[in-house]
Design a protein around this motif. Structure first.
Motif, short mmCIF file in Angstrom:
data_model
loop_
_atom_site.label_atom_id
_atom_site.label_comp_id
_atom_site.label_asym_id
_atom_site.label_seq_id
_atom_site.Cartn_x
_atom_site.Cartn_y
_atom_site.Cartn_z
N ARG A 200 0.86 -1.19 0.00
CA ARG A 200 0.00 0.00 0.00
C ARG A 200 0.88 1.23 0.00
N HIS A 202 -0.13 4.29 -0.73
CA HIS A 202 -0.89 5.51 -0.45
C HIS A 202 -2.21 5.10 0.19
N GLN A 203 -2.85 6.03 0.87
CA GLN A 203 -4.14 5.74 1.50
C GLN A 203 -5.14 5.15 0.50
N SER A 204 -5.02 5.57 -0.75
CA SER A 204 -6.00 5.16 -1.77
C SER A 204 -5.49 4.08 -2.73
N TYR A 220 7.20 14.39 -4.40
CA TYR A 220 7.03 13.54 -3.23
C TYR A 220 7.11 12.04 -3.54
N SER A 234 2.67 8.14 -0.60
CA SER A 234 2.55 9.00 0.57
C SER A 234 3.95 9.29 1.13
N SER A 235 4.11 10.44 1.75
CA SER A 235 5.42 10.86 2.23
C SER A 235 6.00 9.89 3.25
N ARG A 236 5.15 9.30 4.07
CA ARG A 236 5.66 8.38 5.09
C ARG A 236 6.02 7.01 4.52
N LYS A 237 5.60 6.74 3.29
CA LYS A 237 5.93 5.46 2.66
C LYS A 237 7.11 5.59 1.70
N LYS A 238 7.59 6.80 1.50
CA LYS A 238 8.61 7.06 0.48
C LYS A 238 9.87 6.22 0.69
#
Length: 248
Positions: A200, A202-204, A220, A234-238
């Protein structure tokens, strides 16, 4: 009344289930019992039940052996298992009900209520056949049953490119460019595909890493899929996705 058969090699287990059904499920009528593969096939052919409580581990084989000997599975099944982690995962993949021993009364009632509501035997036959495929083939050939408002689809997991969230719905994108919309959240698919090379980002967005062709750091972070769809990370998954791609 739902004509029901109990298949379990342990006398005490059969008696306990029988008692729980009589006390809590008044719409269930137990018309026969079996204790091994041979007796199960005989009692199913004789009584033609609408529902079978089927233990997985039997003295002369497994509950799966019983199903494989049916030309068409025209009865509903609630599997019973004491452990069999691999089977539990296959149940989830094929959307089939199961109960873990020792049986919890509330879970039994819930499973029976699902049986009462579920009428489509043709769909059940597809689900059971898919289930048998998943327990007898390698992970690469596993399939999943996707139910939509229009019907049911059996899809090879490797043919799923990505999944996209839309609140309580998820759109499944396949390699043949077909899309399937299901009434299941993305979180459910994230859990389901955890060991099938999905991530996953991103949230979507949940992606099949086998279909990633590149990662772009600008904006990003962007994932490019094999159909050239560009998806945000998402930035926290980068950092995680960079490490994952480096190890592919």
């Amino acid at each position: 009344m739902i004509k029901t058969i109990i298949i379990d090699d342990e006398v005490k287990s059969r008696e306990t289930l029988l008692y729980l059904l009589k006390e809590n499920c008044k719409n269930i009528s137990v018309i026969g019992q079996g204790f091994n593969v041979k007796s199960a096939i005989e009692v199913i052919n004789k009584y033609k039940p609408e529902l079978v409580f089927l233990d997985i581990n039997l003295p002369d084989g497994t509950g799966f052996d019983i199903l494989k000997k049916q030309k068409k599975i025209n009865f509903k099944i609630i599997f019973i298992t004491a452990y069999n982690e691999y089977a539990v995962k296959a149940f989830k993949f094929s959307a089939i009900d199961y109960l873990l021993k020792p049986i919890v009364t509330e879970e039994l009632i819930e499973a029976v209520n699902k049986v009462v509501k579920y009428r489509e035997l043709e769909e059940l036959d597809l689900k059971y056949k898919n289930f048998l495929n998943n327990i007898s083939t390698s992970k690469e050939n596993h399939k999943i049953v996707l139910r939509t408002s229009e019907g049911m689809y059996i899809v090879n997991v490797n043919d799923i490119m990505r999944c996209e969230s839309d609140r309580n719905y998820t759109t499944i994108y396949l390699t043949n460019k077909k899309t399937i919309v299901t009434a299941k959240t993305l979180s459910k698919y994230e859990e389901l595909f955890k060991k099938y090379n999905f991530y996953r980002v991103h949230q979507s967005h949940l992606i099949n890493l086998s279909h990633v062709i590149s990662y772009e750091k600008k904006n990003y972070g962007t994932i490019v899929m094999s159909d050239y769809t560009r998806l945000p990370v998402s930035s926290r998954k980068k950092n995680d996705i960079i490490d994952i791609i480096n190890n592919l």
